[in-house]
Design a protein around this motif. Structure first.
Motif, PDB file in Angstrom:
ATOM      1  N   ALA B 212     -62.694 -22.231  11.615  1.00  0.00           N
ATOM      2  CA  ALA B 212     -64.183 -22.297  12.380  1.00  0.00           C
ATOM      3  C   ALA B 212     -64.144 -22.217  12.975  1.00  0.00           C
ATOM      4  N   VAL B 213     -63.177 -21.757  14.295  1.00  0.00           N
ATOM      5  CA  VAL B 213     -63.798 -21.463  15.734  1.00  0.00           C
ATOM      6  C   VAL B 213     -64.903 -20.341  15.607  1.00  0.00           C
ATOM      7  N   VAL B 214     -64.507 -19.154  14.615  1.00  0.00           N
ATOM      8  CA  VAL B 214     -65.701 -18.332  13.776  1.00  0.00           C
ATOM      9  C   VAL B 214     -66.850 -18.924  13.840  1.00  0.00           C
ATOM     10  N   ALA B 215     -66.729 -19.898  12.818  1.00  0.00           N
ATOM     11  CA  ALA B 215     -67.956 -20.118  12.559  1.00  0.00           C
ATOM     12  C   ALA B 215     -68.840 -20.828  14.011  1.00  0.00           C
ATOM     13  N   VAL B 216     -67.862 -21.604  14.735  1.00  0.00           N
ATOM     14  CA  VAL B 216     -68.758 -22.471  15.787  1.00  0.00           C
ATOM     15  C   VAL B 216     -69.565 -21.340  17.090  1.00  0.00           C
ATOM     16  N   GLY B 217     -68.879 -20.193  16.985  1.00  0.00           N
ATOM     17  CA  GLY B 217     -68.705 -19.528  17.799  1.00  0.00           C
ATOM     18  C   GLY B 217     -70.027 -18.866  17.399  1.00  0.00           C
ATOM     19  N   THR B 218     -69.809 -18.505  16.246  1.00  0.00           N
ATOM     20  CA  THR B 218     -71.006 -17.304  15.962  1.00  0.00           C
ATOM     21  C   THR B 218     -72.218 -18.255  16.124  1.00  0.00           C
ATOM     22  N   ALA B 219     -72.319 -19.201  15.348  1.00  0.00           N
ATOM     23  CA  ALA B 219     -73.237 -20.568  15.402  1.00  0.00           C
ATOM     24  C   ALA B 219     -74.089 -21.024  17.039  1.00  0.00           C
ATOM     25  N   TYR B 220     -73.028 -20.926  17.605  1.00  0.00           N
ATOM     26  CA  TYR B 220     -73.677 -20.667  19.354  1.00  0.00           C
ATOM     27  C   TYR B 220     -74.495 -19.536  19.750  1.00  0.00           C
ATOM     28  N   LEU B 221     -73.532 -18.959  19.254  1.00  0.00           N
ATOM     29  CA  LEU B 221     -74.211 -17.496  19.272  1.00  0.00           C
ATOM     30  C   LEU B 221     -75.554 -17.197  18.899  1.00  0.00           C
ATOM     31  N   LEU B 222     -75.840 -17.370  17.968  1.00  0.00           N
ATOM     32  CA  LEU B 222     -77.223 -17.372  17.546  1.00  0.00           C
ATOM     33  C   LEU B 222     -77.850 -18.487  17.804  1.00  0.00           C
ATOM     34  N   ALA B 223     -77.602 -19.442  18.396  1.00  0.00           N
ATOM     35  CA  ALA B 223     -78.364 -19.999  18.784  1.00  0.00           C
ATOM     36  C   ALA B 223     -79.219 -19.456  20.251  1.00  0.00           C
ATOM     37  N   ASP B 288     -82.001  -5.992  18.121  1.00  0.00           N
ATOM     38  CA  ASP B 288     -82.370  -7.429  18.766  1.00  0.00           C
ATOM     39  C   ASP B 288     -81.240  -8.409  18.234  1.00  0.00           C
ATOM     40  N   HIS B 289     -80.875  -8.959  19.397  1.00  0.00           N
ATOM     41  CA  HIS B 289     -79.356 -10.013  18.942  1.00  0.00           C
ATOM     42  C   HIS B 289     -79.496 -11.066  17.550  1.00  0.00           C
ATOM     43  N   ARG B 290     -81.247 -11.313  16.971  1.00  0.00           N
ATOM     44  CA  ARG B 290     -80.993 -12.347  16.095  1.00  0.00           C
ATOM     45  C   ARG B 290     -81.302 -11.331  15.274  1.00  0.00           C
ATOM     46  N   ARG B 291     -81.010 -10.074  15.591  1.00  0.00           N
ATOM     47  CA  ARG B 291     -80.711  -9.562  13.417  1.00  0.00           C
ATOM     48  C   ARG B 291     -79.296  -8.704  13.866  1.00  0.00           C
ATOM     49  N   VAL B 292     -78.551  -8.742  15.223  1.00  0.00           N
ATOM     50  CA  VAL B 292     -77.031  -8.334  14.939  1.00  0.00           C
ATOM     51  C   VAL B 292     -76.433  -9.615  14.636  1.00  0.00           C
ATOM     52  N   LEU B 293     -76.596 -10.313  14.884  1.00  0.00           N
ATOM     53  CA  LEU B 293     -75.695 -11.457  14.916  1.00  0.00           C
ATOM     54  C   LEU B 293     -75.532 -11.995  13.834  1.00  0.00           C
ATOM     55  N   VAL B 294     -76.930 -11.218  12.739  1.00  0.00           N
ATOM     56  CA  VAL B 294     -76.572 -11.727  11.230  1.00  0.00           C
ATOM     57  C   VAL B 294     -75.996 -10.987  10.744  1.00  0.00           C
ATOM     58  N   VAL B 295     -75.995 -10.360  10.881  1.00  0.00           N
ATOM     59  CA  VAL B 295     -75.480  -9.218  10.076  1.00  0.00           C
ATOM     60  C   VAL B 295     -73.780  -8.022  10.556  1.00  0.00           C
ATOM     61  N   ALA B 296     -73.761  -8.287  11.248  1.00  0.00           N
ATOM     62  CA  ALA B 296     -72.650  -8.000  12.177  1.00  0.00           C
ATOM     63  C   ALA B 296     -71.277  -8.803  11.559  1.00  0.00           C
ATOM     64  N   PRO B 297     -70.898 -10.109  11.510  1.00  0.00           N
ATOM     65  CA  PRO B 297     -70.199 -10.694  11.055  1.00  0.00           C
ATOM     66  C   PRO B 297     -70.069 -10.228   9.260  1.00  0.00           C
ATOM     67  N   LEU B 298     -71.464  -9.631   8.762  1.00  0.00           N
ATOM     68  CA  LEU B 298     -70.865  -9.796   7.382  1.00  0.00           C
ATOM     69  C   LEU B 298     -70.156  -7.953   7.221  1.00  0.00           C
ATOM     70  N   ALA B 299     -70.869  -7.480   7.337  1.00  0.00           N
ATOM     71  CA  ALA B 299     -70.450  -6.444   7.555  1.00  0.00           C
ATOM     72  C   ALA B 299     -68.528  -6.175   8.715  1.00  0.00           C
ATOM     73  N   GLY B 300     -68.733  -6.684   9.283  1.00  0.00           N
ATOM     74  CA  GLY B 300     -67.265  -7.066  10.142  1.00  0.00           C
ATOM     75  C   GLY B 300     -66.109  -7.831   8.378  1.00  0.00           C
ATOM     76  N   ALA B 301     -66.619  -8.469   7.980  1.00  0.00           N
ATOM     77  CA  ALA B 301     -65.575  -9.554   7.307  1.00  0.00           C
ATOM     78  C   ALA B 301     -65.104  -8.668   6.264  1.00  0.00           C
ATOM     79  N   SER B 302     -66.447  -7.422   5.565  1.00  0.00           N
ATOM     80  CA  SER B 302     -66.156  -6.601   4.518  1.00  0.00           C
ATOM     81  C   SER B 302     -65.262  -5.657   5.257  1.00  0.00           C
ATOM     82  N   PHE B 303     -65.822  -5.247   5.826  1.00  0.00           N
ATOM     83  CA  PHE B 303     -64.653  -4.076   7.199  1.00  0.00           C
ATOM     84  C   PHE B 303     -63.258  -3.924   6.930  1.00  0.00           C
ATOM     85  N   LEU B 304     -63.003  -5.318   7.572  1.00  0.00           N
ATOM     86  CA  LEU B 304     -61.126  -6.044   7.729  1.00  0.00           C
ATOM     87  C   LEU B 304     -60.462  -6.144   6.106  1.00  0.00           C
TER      88      LEU B 304
END
Lengths: 254, 348
Positions: B212-223, B288-304
């Protein structure tokens, strides 16, 4: 849209600066280092809150507007040009749309057109996909002007836009700024460039405005001697006829 | 121009979602006891749709559902969270070398967690004692760094980095003191393991809060993605673009500190993910953070997820700390990044 600074003060730096730029007028601010030029400009583009005075845009108080709203009227080229990340030129220019956009607004066709047009106007269309960090000083300045243009402002404020540029690029940038048709207020170091490209100039010294008016009336040898402590000789530009100054180092003078 | 990048980003996002789904299945299937992929998918289907499991499969089902799946999902959440926080912190302090730990928050969290491991504090909280202590001391560290870095002009990037770094040294000294004072070697080992990050012993309990914290935080940053772009151009320029820099940095600090605190509490201090992933992503999709913030969590999730698989598989039945694996992958990757032509690492 006309811009008016009404006795702007910042404690210990500038004291009651009043000056104005009428609609479509290009106005220069000159003065020695530490005279308060940049501080005054920072108050106008709201990086600094003045301790007294007001900035009026068509008579309306700019400083009481939300930042986003004033950013739609007034764009600025500041001195901090440090960019940490590898943005493309098109991305940097598109940032000028920021004050017009909400959190989840997407870029529209019009946003793209504005970016393309602005880059074409500053003759940088071919740079769109280049990394901003790889540009030369002159190219950077043109791209930043393009960014200011997509902000669709009425007033453009520039802090030493010719800094670090070679003479050709200095002239290019100033000619470009003059041709925009915006109300312009800019700090310049070079008195001769100010004389050639400004409709009016204001001279700052010790945090106060000591002179203001048409370059020919203001930038006189007497004033240069009084404010900069440098002897100057007035000549006329052989082609354009604008007044230009030749300087003499005080110690070298006989 | 920008349209080209968008066209390039969407297929990438689809690809990364597919990779992530496959990684989850693989992460569940692989381990000291390997379970065939088909059975994993079958078990997951049964668990989600309420199907039946044969009695003979109960043992494997337990491994899949009670042990592996929460661990794999938490790896995904932590990887995604660290990557996003890394992106945000690099923009917030305008420093390409910043990572989620530069603010000293994880070092603060370590003090609490290690105190639990070595002194037995919060024993009444049982298995949650370490997480609870880590989160509480992360909050304390956040407050300390904030108060020390704050000036009349708000939080400036350099002061934040310097204060965070200095505080981190202090917290690390405290942590080491606790480790050396540990009553027995096992406690010191537990502390070390936590310091380098681990997802061993994860249960379903930790997952909802972290997710929940990661989802809300990511949504805030995407906004705020567009404004993060503006902030990257310098404070004065950002102001002229209509951004209240002082307020934005304060909010970013709270959001990233909160996210870091929660992530460190559930997994320890996994290094390199938050530093490396943002750069890898920028190399592919631009800054551009509008792309970076969409791609980074997906890549980071698989990576870890894969890092955690490696941690389980390299030397069974022993598990390696995640930090050892991320460093082994991260250091060469980082050197390669720096030497690669065409990627301008940080500003000029």
């Amino acid at each position: 849209m006309d811009l008016e600074l009404d006795s702007i003060s910042v404690d210990g730096i500038v004291d009651g600066i009043s000056l104005s730029a009428g609609t479509g007028e290009v106005v220069g601010v000159v003065g020695p280092n530490g005279s308060g030029k940049s501080t005054t400009l920072r108050c106008v583009y709201r990086a600094l809150k003045p301790s007294g005075g007001a900035v009026l845009l068509d008579g309306r108080d700019l400083l009481s507007l939300p930042l986003k709203e004033s950013a739609r009227r007034l764009a600025a080229l500041t001195q901090d040009s440090h960019v940490e990340f590898d943005f493309t030129v098109a991305e940097v220019v598109a940032m000028g749309r920021l004050p017009h956009k909400g959190a989840f607004d997407r870029d529209t066709e019009r946003d793209h057109d504005l970016v393309t047009d602005a880059l074409r106007r500053v003759d940088a269309g071919h740079l769109a996909e280049r990394s901003f960090l790889t540009l030369s000083g002159g190219e950077r300045q043109r791209v930043l002007i393009a960014r200011a243009l997509v902000q669709e402002p009425d007033v453009l404020v520039l802090d030493e836009p010719t800094n670090h540029l070679d003479i050709r690029h200095q002239l290019d940038v100033l000619a470009l700024v003059r041709g925009l048709g915006l109300t312009v207020l800019m700090v310049l170091h070079d008195l001769n460039l100010a004389a050639a490209y400004c409709d009016r100039v204001h001279v700052l010294d010790g945090g106060r405005v000591v002179a203001g008016g048409k370059p020919a009336d203001v930038l006189t040898p007497d004033l240069v001697q009084a404010v900069f402590g440098v002897r100057a000789h007035l000549v006329q530009h052989p082609v354009s006829g604008v007044p230009q100054l030749l300087f003499e180092h005080p110690e070298v003078s006989p | 121009m920008t349209a080209v990048r968008v066209a390039r980003t969407s297929p990438l996002v689809v690809l990364l979602v597919v990779v992530l789904a496959a990684s989850v299945v693989a992460g569940v299937a692989l381990g000291p006891v390997s379970i065939p992929f088909g059975r994993v998918v079958g078990f997951l289907q049964a668990a989600v749709t309420g199907g039946r499991i044969e009695a003979v499969d109960a043992g494997q089902y337990r491994i899949v559902w009670d042990i592996r799946l929460p661990r794999v999902l938490l790896a995904a959440v932590v990887g995604a969270g660290l990557s996003v926080v890394g992106v945000a912190i690099q923009a917030m302090v305008r420093n390409a070398l910043a990572d989620p730990y530069v603010l000293g928050i994880s070092s603060g969290a370590s003090v609490g967690a290690v105190a639990v491991a070595t002194l037995g504090l919060f024993a009444s909280l049982g298995i949650y004692a370490m997480s609870a202590a880590a989160f509480l001391s992360a909050l304390g560290a956040t407050a300390l760094v904030y108060l020390a870095a704050r000036t009349r002009a708000g939080l400036t990037p350099l002061r934040l980095v310097l204060t965070g770094t200095a505080m981190a040294y202090g917290f690390q000294a405290l942590t080491l003191l606790l480790v050396f004072q540990a009553p027995h070697g096992e406690a010191a080992r537990a502390a070390m393991f936590w310091l380098l990050g681990s997802l061993g012993g994860v249960t379903w309990g930790a997952l909802p809060v972290a997710a929940a914290v990661v989802a809300v935080g990511t949504a805030y940053l995407l906004a705020n993605a567009r404004r993060l772009n503006g902030l990257s151009m310098g404070d004065e320029t950002a102001t002229t673009l209509g951004i209240d820099v002082v307020r934005m940095r304060r909010r970013l600090f709270v959001v990233t500190a909160g996210m870091t605190g929660v992530l460190v509490a559930v997994s320890g201090a996994v290094g390199f993910v938050g530093l490396m992933l943002p750069h890898l992503v920028r190399m592919v999709v631009g800054s551009d953070h509008r792309r970076v913030l969409v791609v980074a969590p997906l890549a980071g999730a698989s990576f870890l997820i894969w890092v955690d698989v490696a941690a389980r598989m390299v030397a069974p039945p022993e598990e390696l700390p995640l930090g050892v694996i991320t460093a082994a992958l991260g250091v060469p990757c980082f050197v390669f990044l720096m030497r690669r032509r065409g990627y301008v690492f940080g500003g000029s």
